[in-house]
Design a protein around this motif. Sequence first.
Motif, PDB file in Angstrom:
ATOM      1  N   ARG B  18      -5.086  33.357  49.707  1.00 59.46           N
ATOM      2  CA  ARG B  18      -4.583  34.627  48.947  1.00 59.46           C
ATOM      3  C   ARG B  18      -3.665  35.401  49.631  1.00 59.46           C
ATOM      4  NH1 ARG B  18      -8.937  37.735  45.439  1.00 59.46           N
ATOM      5  NH2 ARG B  18      -9.765  36.130  43.979  1.00 59.46           N
ATOM      6  N   SER B  41      -4.023  38.400  42.237  1.00 58.41           N
ATOM      7  CA  SER B  41      -2.700  37.799  41.819  1.00 58.41           C
ATOM      8  C   SER B  41      -1.623  38.006  42.907  1.00 58.41           C
ATOM      9  CB  SER B  41      -2.195  38.155  40.593  1.00 58.41           C
ATOM     10  OG  SER B  41      -1.980  39.723  40.738  1.00 58.41           O
ATOM     11  N   LYS B 224       0.945  35.416  39.472  1.00 59.08           N
ATOM     12  CA  LYS B 224      -0.302  34.473  39.700  1.00 59.08           C
ATOM     13  C   LYS B 224      -0.463  34.185  40.883  1.00 59.08           C
ATOM     14  CE  LYS B 224      -2.713  31.391  36.502  1.00 59.08           C
ATOM     15  NZ  LYS B 224      -3.136  30.336  37.562  1.00 59.08           N
ATOM     16  N   ASP B 225      -1.428  33.876  41.474  1.00 55.00           N
ATOM     17  CA  ASP B 225      -1.800  33.134  42.550  1.00 55.00           C
ATOM     18  C   ASP B 225      -0.743  33.344  43.942  1.00 55.00           C
ATOM     19  OD1 ASP B 225      -3.826  31.972  41.705  1.00 55.00           O
ATOM     20  OD2 ASP B 225      -2.730  30.308  40.669  1.00 55.00           O
ATOM     21  N   GLY B 226      -0.164  34.520  43.838  1.00 54.05           N
ATOM     22  CA  GLY B 226       0.489  35.084  44.930  1.00 54.05           C
ATOM     23  C   GLY B 226       2.038  34.864  44.371  1.00 54.05           C
ATOM     24  N   ARG B 227       2.423  34.141  43.484  1.00 52.95           N
ATOM     25  CA  ARG B 227       3.937  34.056  43.017  1.00 52.95           C
ATOM     26  C   ARG B 227       4.180  34.846  41.731  1.00 52.95           C
ATOM     27  NH1 ARG B 227       5.728  29.766  46.028  1.00 52.95           N
ATOM     28  NH2 ARG B 227       3.924  28.175  46.723  1.00 52.95           N
ATOM     29  N   TYR B 245       0.529  31.514  31.373  1.00 52.54           N
ATOM     30  CA  TYR B 245      -0.396  32.403  32.034  1.00 52.54           C
ATOM     31  C   TYR B 245       0.127  33.965  31.260  1.00 52.54           C
ATOM     32  CZ  TYR B 245      -2.339  35.845  35.133  1.00 52.54           C
ATOM     33  OH  TYR B 245      -3.431  36.818  35.592  1.00 52.54           O
TER      34      TYR B 245
END
Lengths: 233, 256
Positions: B18, B41, B224-227, B245
């Motif tokens: 994460r 996120s 989302k997901d760090g990006r 998304y």
Amino acid sequence: MQPLVELENVSKSFTLHLRGGLRLPVVSGASLVAHPGECVVLGGPSGAGKSSLLRMIHGNYRCDAGRILVRDGAEPVDIATAEPRRILALRRGVMGHVSQFLRVIPRIGALEVVAAAGREAGLEAGAARDQAAALLARLNLPERLWHLPPATFSGGEQQRVNIARGFIAHRPVLLLDEPTASLDARNRTVVVELIAAKQAAGAAVIGIFHDQDVREAVATRVVDVTRFAAQAA
Amino acid sequence: MTPLLSARGLTKLYPGGRGCREVSLELDAGEVLAVVGESGSGKSTLLSLLATELAADAGRIDYRLRDGTVRDLLVLGEAERRLLLRTDWGFIRQDATQGLRMAVSAGGNVGERLMAVGARHYGNIREAARDWLERVEIAPARMDDSPRGFSGGMRQRLQIARNLVTQPRLVLMDEPTSGLDVSVQARLLDLIRGLVAELGLAVVIVTHDLAVARLLSHRILVMKDGRVIESGLTDQVLDDPAAPYTQLLVSSVLAA
């Protein structure tokens, strides 16, 4: 004379990822120009992509291909590729938009909603307030409603607030999406007069008008959008 | 003109994957940028990185100082960095107890920031504190009360006064309205919107609430997901979302 708005081969489709990537074509190869003083009416049946085209010019919908040039003074800006802050600057100073439905910040009175739009476009606070009052009066919005938030207004009342917002400042480009749809004959006439005044002042108007009589009164040209019907891939 | 704030390739990864990966953003004076996404996120990590409260694994954060020079905050000396954060920046936190000093009176919370920038005259500090409390609709009679006795909405308004009293140019906001009753939320949003416009603040606001993003921001980043998976003009991203998304987020909102 140089056009204020010029669409060249503009295409757009929606891809619905939540529906298995279903592709909904909107327009394909759309080209049109609008010169100062013109009122170009977008024609064609419901679903032909008229509103989407207007939203693309305003930068609210993306453009997949082609160019959408809006002239800012001497400089043509391509909305299809412009930076967000450039588009915001154009919305402040160059292009006004009257949407089909009023979408405003809740809790703010009608007069202030209109005056705020004037200030955003560069009017000084006092002038914005005076012009907001003058427009609401001209559009026959009862004065007792001026300080109430438009959320509780009837469709026609909301639409008149919306029109006042779009017309308060002079911007060289005016995009109108069914501004007269929920108005009675008296107020339709006022809107026709307001549009004519903008044209006389040199604005280029691009609009969608459901009523035949309004369309005939304002159109300098009708562009049938079904010409740009997109082919499903 | 150089942007006020420019982050490049900001990365901070936690064990398990994460965090925040290679995020870049720019912010001009007077611009409001919303960062949206669900829990996990990476949006709050991004804000902590921007605030330089978290050390980045990689990247840089350039900030244009009042004298026009641009400095990378990640290599700024500690004293200089702290002064900048105390004077030219604000940080409004979701949990007011972390953004306020709960043992200090309301007036003291506001006055303290002024003293940090060198104000010494007690009367002037008190006057400025009273003035700011009034601007955020806290009655002067409550000035000597502890924020412990304040409601959630009042605490957030006090945080705003504490942060804005030094006339910062950049304010970071982390979910400033969540956890409040809706009517309190509405009033707070009106206050924030008014002050941001009036003072011409640059703001990065992290929110999971798309309506808050639409109301306050000019531009939006979807994480989302760090990006960052999508970014652009706020109304364009919300009305014509491109990424799967983002379409899911937008379609999940119930229209009231």
